[in-house]
Design a protein around this motif. Sequence first.
Motif, PDB file in Angstrom:
ATOM      1  N   MET A  31       0.826  -1.202   0.000  1.00 37.23           N
ATOM      2  CA  MET A  31       0.000   0.000   0.000  1.00 37.23           C
ATOM      3  C   MET A  31       0.865   1.259   0.000  1.00 37.23           C
ATOM      4  SD  MET A  31      -3.030  -1.018   2.668  1.00 37.23           S
ATOM      5  CE  MET A  31      -3.719  -2.683   2.705  1.00 37.23           C
ATOM      6  N   LYS A  32       0.248   2.337  -0.404  1.00 35.11           N
ATOM      7  CA  LYS A  32       0.913   3.641  -0.464  1.00 35.11           C
ATOM      8  C   LYS A  32       0.189   4.575   0.495  1.00 35.11           C
ATOM      9  CE  LYS A  32       1.727   7.400  -3.778  1.00 35.11           C
ATOM     10  NZ  LYS A  32       1.485   7.839  -5.169  1.00 35.11           N
ATOM     11  N   GLY A  33       0.934   5.241   1.361  1.00 36.89           N
ATOM     12  CA  GLY A  33       0.232   5.989   2.391  1.00 36.89           C
ATOM     13  C   GLY A  33       0.883   7.282   2.843  1.00 36.89           C
ATOM     14  N   VAL A  34       0.183   7.885   3.801  1.00 30.51           N
ATOM     15  CA  VAL A  34       0.611   9.130   4.437  1.00 30.51           C
ATOM     16  C   VAL A  34       0.699   8.885   5.940  1.00 30.51           C
ATOM     17  CG1 VAL A  34      -0.024  11.529   4.921  1.00 30.51           C
ATOM     18  CG2 VAL A  34      -0.575  10.519   2.703  1.00 30.51           C
ATOM     19  N   PHE A  35       1.713   9.448   6.568  1.00 30.06           N
ATOM     20  CA  PHE A  35       1.817   9.417   8.025  1.00 30.06           C
ATOM     21  C   PHE A  35       1.969  10.851   8.497  1.00 30.06           C
ATOM     22  CE2 PHE A  35       3.304   8.945  12.263  1.00 30.06           C
ATOM     23  CZ  PHE A  35       2.929   7.680  12.694  1.00 30.06           C
ATOM     24  N   ILE A  36       1.083  11.262   9.417  1.00 29.04           N
ATOM     25  CA  ILE A  36       1.099  12.625   9.940  1.00 29.04           C
ATOM     26  C   ILE A  36       1.436  12.588  11.426  1.00 29.04           C
ATOM     27  CG2 ILE A  36      -0.245  14.728  10.291  1.00 29.04           C
ATOM     28  CD1 ILE A  36      -2.044  13.796   7.950  1.00 29.04           C
ATOM     29  N   ASP A  37       2.535  13.208  11.792  1.00 26.03           N
ATOM     30  CA  ASP A  37       2.981  13.258  13.187  1.00 26.03           C
ATOM     31  C   ASP A  37       2.545  14.593  13.795  1.00 26.03           C
ATOM     32  OD1 ASP A  37       4.207  13.092  15.627  1.00 26.03           O
ATOM     33  OD2 ASP A  37       6.257  12.915  14.860  1.00 26.03           O
ATOM     34  N   LEU A  38       1.495  14.543  14.619  1.00 26.93           N
ATOM     35  CA  LEU A  38       0.980  15.764  15.237  1.00 26.93           C
ATOM     36  C   LEU A  38       1.499  15.972  16.655  1.00 26.93           C
ATOM     37  CD1 LEU A  38      -2.772  15.809  14.095  1.00 26.93           C
ATOM     38  CD2 LEU A  38      -0.788  16.942  13.065  1.00 26.93           C
ATOM     39  N   ASP A  39       2.535  15.248  17.018  1.00 24.40           N
ATOM     40  CA  ASP A  39       3.095  15.333  18.369  1.00 24.40           C
ATOM     41  C   ASP A  39       4.388  16.148  18.335  1.00 24.40           C
ATOM     42  OD1 ASP A  39       3.933  14.961  20.961  1.00 24.40           O
ATOM     43  OD2 ASP A  39       3.743  12.783  20.940  1.00 24.40           O
ATOM     44  N   THR A  40       4.464  17.173  19.153  1.00 24.41           N
ATOM     45  CA  THR A  40       5.677  17.997  19.193  1.00 24.41           C
ATOM     46  C   THR A  40       6.888  17.228  19.732  1.00 24.41           C
ATOM     47  OG1 THR A  40       5.006  18.864  21.355  1.00 24.41           O
ATOM     48  CG2 THR A  40       4.414  20.166  19.429  1.00 24.41           C
ATOM     49  N   GLN A  41       6.661  16.055  20.335  1.00 24.78           N
ATOM     50  CA  GLN A  41       7.791  15.231  20.779  1.00 24.78           C
ATOM     51  C   GLN A  41       8.472  14.532  19.604  1.00 24.78           C
ATOM     52  OE1 GLN A  41       6.962  12.743  24.278  1.00 24.78           O
ATOM     53  NE2 GLN A  41       5.163  14.006  24.682  1.00 24.78           N
ATOM     54  N   SER A  71       3.267  11.889  -5.791  1.00 19.80           N
ATOM     55  CA  SER A  71       4.537  11.255  -5.417  1.00 19.80           C
ATOM     56  C   SER A  71       4.455   9.748  -5.597  1.00 19.80           C
ATOM     57  CB  SER A  71       4.868  11.572  -3.958  1.00 19.80           C
ATOM     58  OG  SER A  71       5.985  10.848  -3.520  1.00 19.80           O
ATOM     59  N   ASP A  72       5.599   9.164  -5.951  1.00 18.91           N
ATOM     60  CA  ASP A  72       5.692   7.710  -6.070  1.00 18.91           C
ATOM     61  C   ASP A  72       6.235   7.073  -4.791  1.00 18.91           C
ATOM     62  OD1 ASP A  72       4.764   7.698  -8.710  1.00 18.91           O
ATOM     63  OD2 ASP A  72       6.777   8.106  -9.491  1.00 18.91           O
ATOM     64  N   GLU A  73       6.506   7.878  -3.773  1.00 23.10           N
ATOM     65  CA  GLU A  73       7.029   7.364  -2.512  1.00 23.10           C
ATOM     66  C   GLU A  73       6.021   6.417  -1.857  1.00 23.10           C
ATOM     67  OE1 GLU A  73      10.042   7.893  -1.245  1.00 23.10           O
ATOM     68  OE2 GLU A  73      10.610   9.191  -2.927  1.00 23.10           O
ATOM     69  N   LYS A 110      -4.910  12.362  -4.015  1.00 23.09           N
ATOM     70  CA  LYS A 110      -3.577  12.028  -4.517  1.00 23.09           C
ATOM     71  C   LYS A 110      -3.304  10.534  -4.645  1.00 23.09           C
ATOM     72  CE  LYS A 110      -2.494  16.329  -4.925  1.00 23.09           C
ATOM     73  NZ  LYS A 110      -2.263  16.924  -6.264  1.00 23.09           N
ATOM     74  N   GLY A 111      -4.327   9.709  -4.497  1.00 20.83           N
ATOM     75  CA  GLY A 111      -4.158   8.278  -4.752  1.00 20.83           C
ATOM     76  C   GLY A 111      -3.534   7.477  -3.634  1.00 20.83           C
ATOM     77  N   PHE A 112      -3.547   7.999  -2.407  1.00 20.27           N
ATOM     78  CA  PHE A 112      -3.026   7.246  -1.275  1.00 20.27           C
ATOM     79  C   PHE A 112      -4.051   6.198  -0.827  1.00 20.27           C
ATOM     80  CE2 PHE A 112      -0.914  11.459  -0.749  1.00 20.27           C
ATOM     81  CZ  PHE A 112       0.398  11.034  -0.892  1.00 20.27           C
TER      82      PHE A 112
END
Length: 248
Positions: A31-41, A71-73, A110-112
Amino acid sequence: MKIFTIANQKGGVGKTSFATHFAFYLIEKGMKGVFIDLDTQVNASYTLEKSFPSSKYAHSLFQDNFSIDNSDEKLTLFLGSNELAEIYSNSSVNEVTKVFYNSIQILKQKGFDFCIIDTAPSLNSSLVAALFSSDYVLSPIEPEKYALQGIEKMINLISNIRKQNNKLIFLGMLISKINRRDPRHIKHYNQLMEKYPGFVLPQAIGLRSSIAEAVDIGIPVWNIKKSAARVASKEIKTVIECILEKTK
């Protein structure tokens, strides 16, 4: 794109360890995905950036002019940063939620296949924004007294968010970092099962040093060649497979 928020207002419950392993697992499944880090740590950023270098930052998702190229990442990582704290303190919850939601809609185009949002261990505007924008939420919890006291607030928050986002599904509580030889842990585990029947995932994740080792060096625990890591790998993969079954 399925959007998963991993959330608990109590820190140290194994939230980020699971979120990063969830991402590793889905990527390995093609799979192709996104990871969002909303933690200031920025713990998730520290782990994932070793395999997925990034120059993107999560605070850009709270800006009206957000845009992203195709992106192809395998994984597009939005890094946590200190700028997040500034956004949370200087903007209203409604404003933060609206802008973040709009940014997520752009990502959807974006096709994720998936988006995993790792949240800070506190009740702030970013947690509200993440839940408002998500399809699913999972709450890791350590079988300790303080964690048990805090989970009720988390459940109440999810319930309130569902009044605005009725597609949000609570996947349940993931018992994490449990020591099955500790009578206190077993007592608290049983209390959770009694108080929240049907809201606790059937598979728990033990207190395993191999998991901490894996996130420290930036790899999934199943890539560590130790017998203890094999047990941890089986537990984590069973949890993820349970989640994927629930979200078909």
